[in-house]
Scaffold this active site. Structure first.
Site, PDB file in Angstrom:
ATOM      1  CG  ASP A 212      -0.176  -0.021   2.539  1.00 60.80           C
ATOM      2  OD1 ASP A 212       1.059  -0.248   2.522  1.00 60.80           O
ATOM      3  OD2 ASP A 212      -0.810   0.176   3.596  1.00 60.80           O
ATOM      4  CB  CYS A 215       5.851  -2.418   1.355  1.00 62.02           C
ATOM      5  SG  CYS A 215       6.909  -1.619   0.135  1.00 62.02           S
ATOM      6  CG  HIS A 321       6.455  -5.414  -1.987  1.00 54.62           C
ATOM      7  ND1 HIS A 321       5.539  -4.537  -1.434  1.00 54.62           N
ATOM      8  CD2 HIS A 321       6.347  -6.564  -1.272  1.00 54.62           C
ATOM      9  CE1 HIS A 321       4.901  -5.132  -0.445  1.00 54.62           C
ATOM     10  NE2 HIS A 321       5.374  -6.359  -0.314  1.00 54.62           N
TER      11      HIS A 321
END
Length: 345
Positions: A212, A215, A321
């Site tokens: 979101d 991370c 990520h």
């Protein structure tokens, strides 16, 4: 001089990282050192790569078997009482607590202080051949309420096998930067597969973190507090570290620093390697970031002043990520799935 193995490094299997051979596109182990320039606030980065060593095994299966043998050896040592470190003792650090109060940050404070030559905690100059991430500059934030100051006690430093191997690395010049451009879709797929293979090789698993925009901070929260839900508190603490020590970090941000701070305050703003360094400095811990880069298996981030021997371990699917990583079988149990405790009458 003798070295005692770092228990956390043994637990994670990080002392074996040098033999990672999943790619032939360069060395798989890299650490970067930010060094002070002549102006005190500017700096440059030196990144080191492991050179091929004759006699190391090439076959991934052999490497994996070696790693499993090493894990068995460590398990036998723990069973015999040689290593008294337990998962509970690793978690039981006196970190700042998410419920503690925090003063309003306001405008970033400009603290002028010249950078000193890096020294270790014993006052000896560090080996210039060891390339490690570390920003130069001031030592700490201005005095604030006791509740908002890190209270992690400084422990005696214990160099791991990883640290000894990093001494053999040859640094090269590199330019520091914040987040780069996202890779193409095809590159993302191949990078993710490369990262997965590296984690699998060393018996590490990811605690999947929500994507979101928070991370990095969720992953740090998971490593510090065994829950990603304190990410807002971690972000607040890191932004304060950046604000109160701007002379350390400002030279690495290619934009107006106050604008950078305002952006980092926002929920969902992506963290970068500057915020990782600030987190390492704030909590006084070393970080190992397993990456998906072709020529970099992992990055070691060192705090300006180490306060704990604990390791923070993350995975970085490059520019996409972050996840929190653990040895197989040690993933924290989600709050809703913890076993109920009953009183015995």
């Amino acid at each position: 001089m003798g070295y005692e193995p770092d228990p956390d490094a043994l637990r994670w299997g990080l002392h074996d990282l040098e033999v990672c051979t999943l790619t032939n596109a360069g060395s798989c182990s890299s650490v970067t050192r930010y060094e002070s320039g002549g102006g005190g606030t500017q700096g440059y980065v030196r990144e080191g790569y492991n050179q091929p060593v004759t006699g190391y095994v090439d076959n991934d299966a052999v490497i994996a078997q070696f790693y499993q043998d090493e894990l068995s050896r460590v398990a036998r040592a723990e069973a015999s009482g040689i290593n008294s470190l337990s998962p509970t003792s690793v978690v039981a650090q006196d970190w700042p607590h998410p419920h503690q109060g925090q003063e309003n940050q306001g405008e970033a404070i400009d603290i002028t202080q010249e950078s000193d030559i890096l020294h270790n905690h014993n006052g000896n100059m560090e080996d210039k051949n060891v390339a490690r991430i570390r920003f130069e500059g001031g030592q700490s934030s201005p005095s604030r309420d006791d509740d908002s100051v890190c209270s992690v006690e400084i422990e005696e430093e214990s160099w791991s096998e990883v640290g000894k191997r990093l001494n053999q690395m040859i640094p090269i010049a590199h330019v520091p930067k914040i987040n780069g451009e996202l890779p193409s879709e095809d590159e993302q797929i191949s990078d993710h597969e490369r990262l997965f293979q590296r984690l699998q090789l060393y018996g590490l698993v990811e605690n999947k973190i929500e994507g979101d925009g928070n991370c990095q901070f969720r992953s740090l929260s998971d490593q510090l507090y065994r829950s990603p839900e304190h990410h807002n508190f971690v972000r607040e603490q890191v932004v304060n570290q950046l604000a109160y020590n701007r002379e350390i970090y400002e030279g690495y941000v290619p934009m107006a620093y106050n604008d950078y701070l305002k952006a980092m305050k926002r929920n969902g703003e992506w963290g970068d390697h500057v915020t990782l360094q600030a987190a390492a400095d704030l909590f006084g811990v070393r970080m190992f970031v397993i990456t998906s880069f072709k020529d970099t298996c992992y990055i070691e981030i060192l705090p300006h002043f180490q306060k704990s021997n604990r390791l923070i371990c993350l995975s970085f699917w490059a520019e996409v990520h972050y996840n929190s990583i653990y040895p197989e079988g040690e993933l924290p149990i989600p709050e809703g799935k913890k076993k109920k405790k009953y009183w015995v009458f």
